[in-house]
Design a protein around this motif. Structure first.
Motif, PDB file in Angstrom:
ATOM      1  N   GLY A  10       0.862  -1.183   0.059  1.00 21.08           N
ATOM      2  CA  GLY A  10      -0.062   0.036   0.126  1.00 21.08           C
ATOM      3  C   GLY A  10       0.828   1.174  -0.074  1.00 21.08           C
ATOM      4  O   GLY A  10       1.854   1.383  -0.702  1.00 21.08           O
ATOM      5  N   THR A  11       0.596   2.012   0.916  1.00 20.54           N
ATOM      6  CA  THR A  11       1.367   3.412   0.991  1.00 20.54           C
ATOM      7  C   THR A  11       2.359   3.063   2.039  1.00 20.54           C
ATOM      8  O   THR A  11       3.113   4.268   2.266  1.00 20.54           O
ATOM      9  N   SER A  12       2.612   2.139   2.799  1.00 22.96           N
ATOM     10  CA  SER A  12       3.449   2.312   3.900  1.00 22.96           C
ATOM     11  C   SER A  12       4.924   2.076   3.590  1.00 22.96           C
ATOM     12  O   SER A  12       5.214   1.691   2.305  1.00 22.96           O
ATOM     13  N   TYR A  13       5.778   2.431   4.675  1.00 22.30           N
ATOM     14  CA  TYR A  13       7.117   2.538   4.152  1.00 22.30           C
ATOM     15  C   TYR A  13       8.098   2.235   5.320  1.00 22.30           C
ATOM     16  O   TYR A  13       7.323   2.436   6.481  1.00 22.30           O
ATOM     17  N   ASP A  14       9.394   1.877   5.368  1.00 30.01           N
ATOM     18  CA  ASP A  14      10.239   1.987   6.602  1.00 30.01           C
ATOM     19  C   ASP A  14      11.149   2.835   6.034  1.00 30.01           C
ATOM     20  O   ASP A  14      11.635   3.068   4.890  1.00 30.01           O
ATOM     21  N   ILE A  15      11.796   3.471   7.290  1.00 32.16           N
ATOM     22  CA  ILE A  15      12.937   4.401   6.905  1.00 32.16           C
ATOM     23  C   ILE A  15      14.237   3.728   7.900  1.00 32.16           C
ATOM     24  O   ILE A  15      14.000   3.590   9.067  1.00 32.16           O
ATOM     25  N   GLU A 145      11.414  14.286  -9.046  1.00 33.55           N
ATOM     26  CA  GLU A 145      12.529  13.696  -9.450  1.00 33.55           C
ATOM     27  C   GLU A 145      12.269  12.066  -8.952  1.00 33.55           C
ATOM     28  O   GLU A 145      12.868  11.209  -9.441  1.00 33.55           O
ATOM     29  N   TYR A 146      11.593  12.399  -7.468  1.00 34.46           N
ATOM     30  CA  TYR A 146      11.390  11.086  -6.828  1.00 34.46           C
ATOM     31  C   TYR A 146      10.186  10.214  -6.880  1.00 34.46           C
ATOM     32  O   TYR A 146       9.991   9.104  -6.651  1.00 34.46           O
ATOM     33  N   ALA A 147       8.938  11.052  -7.222  1.00 36.08           N
ATOM     34  CA  ALA A 147       7.713  10.419  -7.081  1.00 36.08           C
ATOM     35  C   ALA A 147       7.401   9.243  -7.907  1.00 36.08           C
ATOM     36  O   ALA A 147       7.080   8.040  -7.478  1.00 36.08           O
ATOM     37  N   ASP A 148       7.765   9.284  -9.268  1.00 35.36           N
ATOM     38  CA  ASP A 148       7.565   8.158 -10.104  1.00 35.36           C
ATOM     39  C   ASP A 148       8.260   6.982  -9.842  1.00 35.36           C
ATOM     40  O   ASP A 148       7.962   5.858 -10.041  1.00 35.36           O
ATOM     41  N   ARG A 149       9.632   7.150  -9.424  1.00 30.87           N
ATOM     42  CA  ARG A 149      10.472   6.009  -8.917  1.00 30.87           C
ATOM     43  C   ARG A 149      10.042   5.482  -7.772  1.00 30.87           C
ATOM     44  O   ARG A 149      10.088   4.167  -7.793  1.00 30.87           O
ATOM     45  N   ARG A 150       9.480   6.184  -6.884  1.00 28.89           N
ATOM     46  CA  ARG A 150       8.995   5.524  -5.562  1.00 28.89           C
ATOM     47  C   ARG A 150       7.775   4.777  -6.029  1.00 28.89           C
ATOM     48  O   ARG A 150       7.677   3.740  -5.316  1.00 28.89           O
ATOM     49  N   HIS A 151       6.927   5.357  -6.637  1.00 28.33           N
ATOM     50  CA  HIS A 151       5.767   4.864  -6.898  1.00 28.33           C
ATOM     51  C   HIS A 151       5.746   3.289  -7.901  1.00 28.33           C
ATOM     52  O   HIS A 151       5.002   2.403  -7.636  1.00 28.33           O
ATOM     53  N   ALA A 152       6.802   3.479  -8.481  1.00 34.84           N
ATOM     54  CA  ALA A 152       7.131   2.193  -9.577  1.00 34.84           C
ATOM     55  C   ALA A 152       8.131   1.000  -8.668  1.00 34.84           C
ATOM     56  O   ALA A 152       7.825  -0.102  -9.115  1.00 34.84           O
ATOM     57  N   GLY A 157      11.391  -2.592  -2.378  1.00 37.83           N
ATOM     58  CA  GLY A 157      12.084  -1.964  -3.161  1.00 37.83           C
ATOM     59  C   GLY A 157      12.656  -0.580  -2.524  1.00 37.83           C
ATOM     60  O   GLY A 157      11.960  -0.211  -1.555  1.00 37.83           O
ATOM     61  N   ILE A 158      13.782   0.015  -2.692  1.00 35.44           N
ATOM     62  CA  ILE A 158      14.383   1.141  -1.861  1.00 35.44           C
ATOM     63  C   ILE A 158      14.813   2.255  -2.797  1.00 35.44           C
ATOM     64  O   ILE A 158      15.151   2.304  -3.723  1.00 35.44           O
ATOM     65  N   LEU A 159      14.633   3.462  -1.834  1.00 37.79           N
ATOM     66  CA  LEU A 159      15.172   4.602  -2.532  1.00 37.79           C
ATOM     67  C   LEU A 159      16.298   5.022  -1.464  1.00 37.79           C
ATOM     68  O   LEU A 159      15.984   4.968  -0.298  1.00 37.79           O
ATOM     69  N   GLN A 160      17.362   5.126  -1.814  1.00 34.78           N
ATOM     70  CA  GLN A 160      18.550   5.615  -0.982  1.00 34.78           C
ATOM     71  C   GLN A 160      18.802   7.155  -1.072  1.00 34.78           C
ATOM     72  O   GLN A 160      19.270   7.208  -2.367  1.00 34.78           O
TER      73      GLN A 160
END
Length: 163
Positions: A10-15, A145-152, A157-160
């Motif tokens: 869903g829209t959850s995430y960890d940091i 810059e990050y919205a589509d990358r995160r959504h896909a 999957g990670i963003l660093q």
């Protein structure tokens, strides 16, 4: 300092925060809520663009726990005891930086949603177009810059990012 956002269902995430100074912070769950722009990612980008030094990410980079707890149980217990006996008092500057971070995050997301098209048709009443600070344009560019990358990203999957 490296900050890793891991996409959950869903829209959850960890940091995860990996820093050189202070006790290693524990993994933290984000509040979720937006399919493209995790709230804490918005804070990261807003603080970086606005030069906010003692916000959500600047405080841990400087060795303070901020919104994060130490990963080591012994360090976490010490931090909890300190908070009970001596409640944390942030400096006026730290409070101002956190308020500014919240303000910019609260403005940048709806501006991005309207400018992006398809996410919102109009700005909410609390955002007056003629009062949007110039830094918001830079933040919105970074959000793009990050919205589509995160959504896909797939779940896991990670963003660093580097602070």
């Amino acid at each position: 300092m490296r900050v890793v956002f891991t996409k959950g269902p869903g829209t959850s995430y960890d940091i995860a925060v990996h820093r050189e100074t202070g006790a290693a912070p524990a993994l933290r769950n984000g509040p979720g809520g937006h399919p493209y722009l995790p709230h804490d990612l918005v804070h990261f980008l807003a603080e970086a663009e606005a030069g906010i030094e003692l916000g959500v990410y600047g405080r841990p980079a400087a060795g303070d726990n901020g919104l994060f707890w130490p990963a080591d149980p012994a360090e976490r217990n010490k931090a909890a005891r300190r908070r009970k006996t001596k409640p944390a008092k942030s400096s006026p500057r730290a409070r101002a930086d956190m308020e500014r971070s919240e303000e910019l995050a609260g403005i940048a997301v709806p501006v991005w949603e309207v400018r992006r098209g398809g996410h919102a048709k109009a700005l909410p009443a609390y955002v007056r177009a003629e009062e949007i600070p110039p830094v918001v344009d830079r933040i919105v560019t970074r959000l793009d810059e990050y919205a589509d990358r995160r959504h896909a990203l797939p779940v896991g999957g990670i963003l660093q990012l580097t602070w």
